[in-house]
Design a protein around this motif. Structure first.
Motif, mmCIF file in Angstrom:
data_model
loop_
_atom_site.group_PDB
_atom_site.id
_atom_site.type_symbol
_atom_site.label_atom_id
_atom_site.label_comp_id
_atom_site.label_asym_id
_atom_site.label_seq_id
_atom_site.Cartn_x
_atom_site.Cartn_y
_atom_site.Cartn_z
ATOM 1 N N ARG A 374 0.709 -1.216 0.010
ATOM 2 C CA ARG A 374 -0.220 0.107 -0.041
ATOM 3 C C ARG A 374 0.954 1.222 -0.103
ATOM 4 N N ARG A 375 2.154 1.155 0.848
ATOM 5 C CA ARG A 375 2.870 2.427 0.716
ATOM 6 C C ARG A 375 3.592 2.634 -0.420
ATOM 7 N N LEU A 376 3.869 1.373 -1.253
ATOM 8 C CA LEU A 376 4.400 1.715 -2.497
ATOM 9 C C LEU A 376 3.415 2.173 -3.415
ATOM 10 N N GLY A 377 2.086 1.711 -3.375
ATOM 11 C CA GLY A 377 1.093 2.282 -4.210
ATOM 12 C C GLY A 377 0.966 3.718 -3.884
ATOM 13 N N TYR A 378 1.057 4.331 -2.912
ATOM 14 C CA TYR A 378 0.759 5.876 -2.841
ATOM 15 C C TYR A 378 2.089 6.308 -3.532
ATOM 16 N N ASP A 379 3.434 5.882 -3.476
ATOM 17 C CA ASP A 379 4.163 6.437 -3.736
ATOM 18 C C ASP A 379 4.174 6.387 -5.298
ATOM 19 N N TYR A 380 3.874 5.370 -5.945
ATOM 20 C CA TYR A 380 3.369 5.362 -7.360
ATOM 21 C C TYR A 380 2.365 6.215 -7.962
ATOM 22 N N LEU A 381 1.398 6.429 -7.401
ATOM 23 C CA LEU A 381 0.501 7.420 -7.593
ATOM 24 C C LEU A 381 0.960 8.929 -7.289
ATOM 25 N N ASP A 382 1.865 9.166 -6.444
ATOM 26 C CA ASP A 382 2.378 10.483 -6.246
ATOM 27 C C ASP A 382 3.593 10.531 -7.335
ATOM 28 N N ARG A 383 3.983 9.558 -7.610
ATOM 29 C CA ARG A 383 5.102 9.799 -8.983
ATOM 30 C C ARG A 383 4.192 10.191 -10.088
ATOM 31 N N GLU A 394 -6.241 13.017 -8.961
ATOM 32 C CA GLU A 394 -7.630 12.766 -8.858
ATOM 33 C C GLU A 394 -7.685 11.643 -7.684
ATOM 34 N N ARG A 395 -7.146 10.571 -7.981
ATOM 35 C CA ARG A 395 -7.339 9.407 -7.007
ATOM 36 C C ARG A 395 -6.517 9.634 -5.784
ATOM 37 N N LEU A 396 -5.399 10.146 -6.014
ATOM 38 C CA LEU A 396 -4.516 10.341 -4.774
ATOM 39 C C LEU A 396 -5.202 11.438 -3.809
ATOM 40 N N GLY A 397 -5.660 12.533 -4.243
ATOM 41 C CA GLY A 397 -6.466 13.574 -3.247
ATOM 42 C C GLY A 397 -7.577 12.845 -2.856
ATOM 43 N N ALA A 398 -8.506 12.038 -3.427
ATOM 44 C CA ALA A 398 -9.636 11.601 -3.103
ATOM 45 C C ALA A 398 -9.360 10.610 -1.944
ATOM 46 N N LEU A 399 -8.196 9.667 -2.060
ATOM 47 C CA LEU A 399 -7.825 8.718 -1.093
ATOM 48 C C LEU A 399 -7.494 9.528 0.257
ATOM 49 N N LEU A 400 -6.733 10.360 -0.112
ATOM 50 C CA LEU A 400 -6.120 11.278 1.189
ATOM 51 C C LEU A 400 -7.098 11.918 1.984
ATOM 52 N N ASP A 409 -4.839 12.582 4.990
ATOM 53 C CA ASP A 409 -4.144 13.701 4.866
ATOM 54 C C ASP A 409 -5.032 14.533 4.025
ATOM 55 N N PRO A 410 -6.153 15.003 4.757
ATOM 56 C CA PRO A 410 -7.185 15.986 3.788
ATOM 57 C C PRO A 410 -6.655 17.236 3.193
ATOM 58 N N GLU A 411 -5.532 17.749 4.048
ATOM 59 C CA GLU A 411 -5.047 19.373 3.619
ATOM 60 C C GLU A 411 -4.419 18.829 2.425
ATOM 61 N N ARG A 412 -3.226 17.871 2.394
ATOM 62 C CA ARG A 412 -2.620 17.465 1.321
ATOM 63 C C ARG A 412 -3.443 16.980 0.197
ATOM 64 N N GLY A 413 -4.574 16.362 0.391
ATOM 65 C CA GLY A 413 -5.407 15.954 -0.509
ATOM 66 C C GLY A 413 -6.158 16.955 -1.222
ATOM 67 N N MET A 666 -18.949 11.903 -4.374
ATOM 68 C CA MET A 666 -18.092 11.574 -5.403
ATOM 69 C C MET A 666 -16.811 11.432 -4.949
ATOM 70 N N VAL A 667 -16.398 11.853 -3.810
ATOM 71 C CA VAL A 667 -15.001 11.574 -3.121
ATOM 72 C C VAL A 667 -14.694 10.160 -2.834
ATOM 73 N N SER A 668 -15.740 9.470 -2.405
ATOM 74 C CA SER A 668 -15.755 8.110 -2.026
ATOM 75 C C SER A 668 -15.700 7.400 -3.332
ATOM 76 N N ARG A 669 -16.731 7.769 -4.305
ATOM 77 C CA ARG A 669 -16.768 6.899 -5.506
ATOM 78 C C ARG A 669 -15.436 7.044 -6.146
ATOM 79 N N THR A 670 -14.657 8.037 -6.443
ATOM 80 C CA THR A 670 -13.241 8.290 -6.894
ATOM 81 C C THR A 670 -12.199 7.337 -6.223
ATOM 82 N N ALA A 671 -12.269 7.527 -4.936
ATOM 83 C CA ALA A 671 -11.451 6.653 -4.036
ATOM 84 C C ALA A 671 -11.484 5.159 -4.179
#
Length: 689
Positions: A374-383, A394-400, A409-413, A666-671
């Motif tokens: 999961r940590r790697l997954g967030y790294d690849y999304l961030d990349r 879109e996906r990373l922001g909705a997840l956070l 991390d809503p602020e970062r999202g 839509m936030v949950s749907r995107t996540a």
């Protein structure tokens, strides 16, 4: 006697000596060509007065990879030969200094000097190299006379070099496309592939003489002569023609040039060939051939093609559902991502975050392994997000923001979604509207920001009706309906504007949002001066998307005679009403069931009316009219009605097991969206033309 023998031996020795002198040059050359450099040096050294042998000796010494060679000695010999005006030595030194090879530093000025000395030998190859280097050093006054001399001798390569110079001048006013074309055409028509390719480039990219038809003609000529650059350009041209106008002819041409390039080892063309055989993505007029498709796709992967890696991974994920193939897919996605394939980085991130694939290939994984994935997954999304992929943002922001899948991390999202909005995302502003409208996590409600992002969501994109991404369509339609409601009610500081509300609903209806179509139908049905024709059209469109309320309203209009007839009149149509009510009732819409019951009641069919009222009650109706109808039945009919009710309710009523309509943000749907959900490349029933 002794003197005779002596004279004979002397004659033989002289003959052998003369023979040895004559053969040193040939032995020097033959041993050099055979790669026997030790013997070659021996014989070349004996033939030191022969410039050809000394040149070979210098070549051997200048090659530091040859044992026993001495670059210093080789350079000394080569310079001595050059000082004596030897053509081969002058050309060798010029080329070595130009390329920085054979132990010499790159020095283009020295190279030009040696080329100048060699011009007296009139060697076309060396003259052409000199003119090319002189032009590169911005010395046309030296190059052009040499090129003109070569042209007079009929040199085709000189034509191309001069033509390229004429069209590549920095000052646009000095470019001479006409002369360049005049120079290249004879060579191209005579079968020179390089000249034909150069002509194609001029006709395709130079505005002053742009001619797509001629560009295609000369690229085709060059490609048919084996010019791979021209074949690649024809692949690009045929792709553009196919995308602009998808016809059997353009599909055939596109496939032709894919095959030409693939058979020449162009790895991206191999990828396209594989995809077409696997999916028919170009068009359905090809027989799906999984074996052939995989053959070409794997070739592209063997050629380190990142797109081939990505699509082979997607194929494994769609075709096989085993840990082994999930592992293979994960490895391919990782390799493609490391080569800069952004879609691969995004998809790999989504799969890893949601725990759908793993690098281990095991069905049983430890908690630590899942967390690391999961940590790697967030790294690849961030990349992917940092690389400018707004879908990943879109996906990373909705997840956070949602806090699902381990990180919150809503602020970062919010910051990531703001970046996605700047990048052109149609989904991100919709998500930000929800965040500020409702307040999520540590993000407080902010009506002003919410409305601002709502306007952005509605207006995002140049063409609102060409939305291919499912989330983007949903976002746009949700935003349009929200803003239309605010325009109608004047809430959240939005000024009331009924015309703007109707326009927004119409926009949403055009992307098949049935709620918007239904509301437009209601507007025209209930207007002070009703427009039944337009109302019917909007209700019909909503119904075509399966909306039970629309079917029910069409039933009401049919019963009340509000649907325009072909003869221009309006009259009640009970049979049509019954059909519409039945469609809505089949979707467990209790109001339609009540309407069905009333029609049966009006027709004196009390048993059927009783059953439909009862079915409506199981689906939420508060009416209790069914029981009162039993009094209108004979005892025998009443008994039959009660006996049949159980089976009727089982078939028509609600069992209580129907899922409640779920309101998902839509936030949950995107996540929670499936990884790569916008791509259905391997579904043979979708995406084919």
């Amino acid at each position: 006697m002794k003197s005779a023998v002596y004279l004979s031996l002397l004659a033989v020795s002289a003959a052998l000596a003369l023979e040895g002198c004559d053969s040193n040059a040939s032995l020097c050359q033959s041993r050099y060509q055979a790669g026997n450099y030790g013997d070659a040096l021996k014989y070349c050294g004996k033939d030191y007065r022969n410039p050809a042998s000394r040149y070979i000796e210098a070549l051997i010494h200048m090659d530091k990879m040859i044992p026993g060679s001495s670059q210093e000695k080789g350079l000394k010999i080569m310079k001595e030969l050059a000082s004596a005006g030897d053509h081969q030595a002058l050309a060798k030194l010029a080329r070595s200094y130009a390329a920085g090879s054979s132990g010499l530093p790159q020095n283009e000025d020295l190279a030009l000097d040696y080329y100048r000395q060699d011009l007296v030998h009139k060697d076309p190859a060396a003259m052409l190299e000199f003119s090319g280097l002189a032009l590169a050093k911005n010395r046309p006054e030296e190059a052009l006379p040499v090129l003109e001399e070569l042209l007079r001798g009929g040199n085709m390569a000189a034509r191309q070099q001069l033509a390229m110079y004429l069209v590549s001048k920095k000052d646009p006013t000095e470019k001479d496309y006409r002369r360049a074309i005049e120079l290249l055409k004879p060579a191209a028509e005579a079968g020179d592939a390089e000249a034909a390719h150069a002509l194609g480039m001029i006709y395709r990219f130079q505005d002053a003489v742009r001619d797509p038809a001629l560009a295609e003609k000369y690229f085709t000529m060059a490609a048919e002569k084996g010019n791979q650059l021209a074949a690649d350009m024809m692949l690009t041209i045929s792709r553009e023609q196919y995308q602009d106008n998808n016809t059997p002819e353009t599909r055939q041409k596109f496939r032709k040039w894919i095959r030409v390039n693939a058979e020449h080892g162009a790895h991206n063309a191999e990828n396209l060939m594989g995809l077409d055989y696997l999916t028919g993505f170009i068009g359905s007029d090809i027989a799906i051939d999984e074996e052939e498709g995989l053959k070409w796709l794997i070739r592209s992967v063997d050629g380190e093609n990142r797109n081939g890696m990505y699509y082979l991974a997607k194929y494994y994920l769609h075709r096989y559902h085993t840990p082994e193939y999930f592992r293979k897919a994960a490895i391919l996605l990782r390799e493609a991502a490391l080569k800069g394939q952004i879609d691969a980085a995004r998809d790999l991130g989504e799969y890893l975050v949601q725990g759908r694939i793993s690098f281990s290939g095991s069905e049983e994984e430890s908690r630590e392994t899942r967390e690391e994935n999961r940590r790697l997954g967030y790294d690849y999304l961030d990349r992917a997000s940092r690389a400018g992929d707004y879908k990943a943002s879109e996906r990373l922001g909705a997840l956070l923001i949602s806090g699902k899948y381990g990180q919150s991390d809503p602020e970062r999202g919010v910051k990531i979604l703001e970046k996605a909005t700047w990048q052109g995302s149609r989904v991100a502003p919709c998500l930000l509207y929800e965040v500020y409208r409702d307040g999520m996590g540590s993000i407080q409600k902010n009506s002003k920001k919410a409305v601002a992002y709502l306007y952005t969501a509605v207006g995002s994109g140049n063409n609102r009706y060409n939305l291919k991404d499912e989330l983007a369509v949903r976002c746009f339609s949700e935003a349009a309906i929200y803003l239309a409601t605010l325009k109608e009610t004047g809430k959240m500081g939005v000024s009331r504007d009924e015309d703007a509300a109707l326009s927004l609903l119409n926009d949403a209806c055009r992307v098949n949002e049935n709620r918007a179509c239904y509301r437009l139908g209601e507007h025209y049905l209930n207007a002070p001066e009703p427009d039944y024709s337009r109302a019917y059209g909007y209700f019909a469109k909503a119904a075509s998307r399966g909306m039970p309320e629309a079917f029910n309203t069409l039933g009401n209009m049919s019963y009340e005679g509000k649907i325009p007839q072909e003869d221009g009149g309006n009259k009640s149509n009970v049979q049509a009403a019954m059909r519409f009510y039945a469609r809505a009732a089949a979707k467990k819409y209790y109001r339609a069931m009540e309407n069905m019951a009333r029609l049966y009641e009006d027709g004196g069919m009390f048993r059927e009316a009783y059953q439909w009222y009862a079915a409506a009650e199981t689906c939420g109706s508060s009416s209790r009219k069914g029981e009162s109808l039993l009094a209108k039945l004979s005892p025998e009919e009443r008994s039959i009605a009660k006996q049949e009710l159980g089976e009727f309710l089982k078939a028509r009523g609600c069992t209580g097991e129907e899922p409640e309509p779920e309101t998902v943000s839509m936030v949950s749907r995107t996540a929670d969206a499936a990884p790569g959900s916008e791509m259905r490349l391997y579904d043979s029933k979708k995406g084919r033309q």
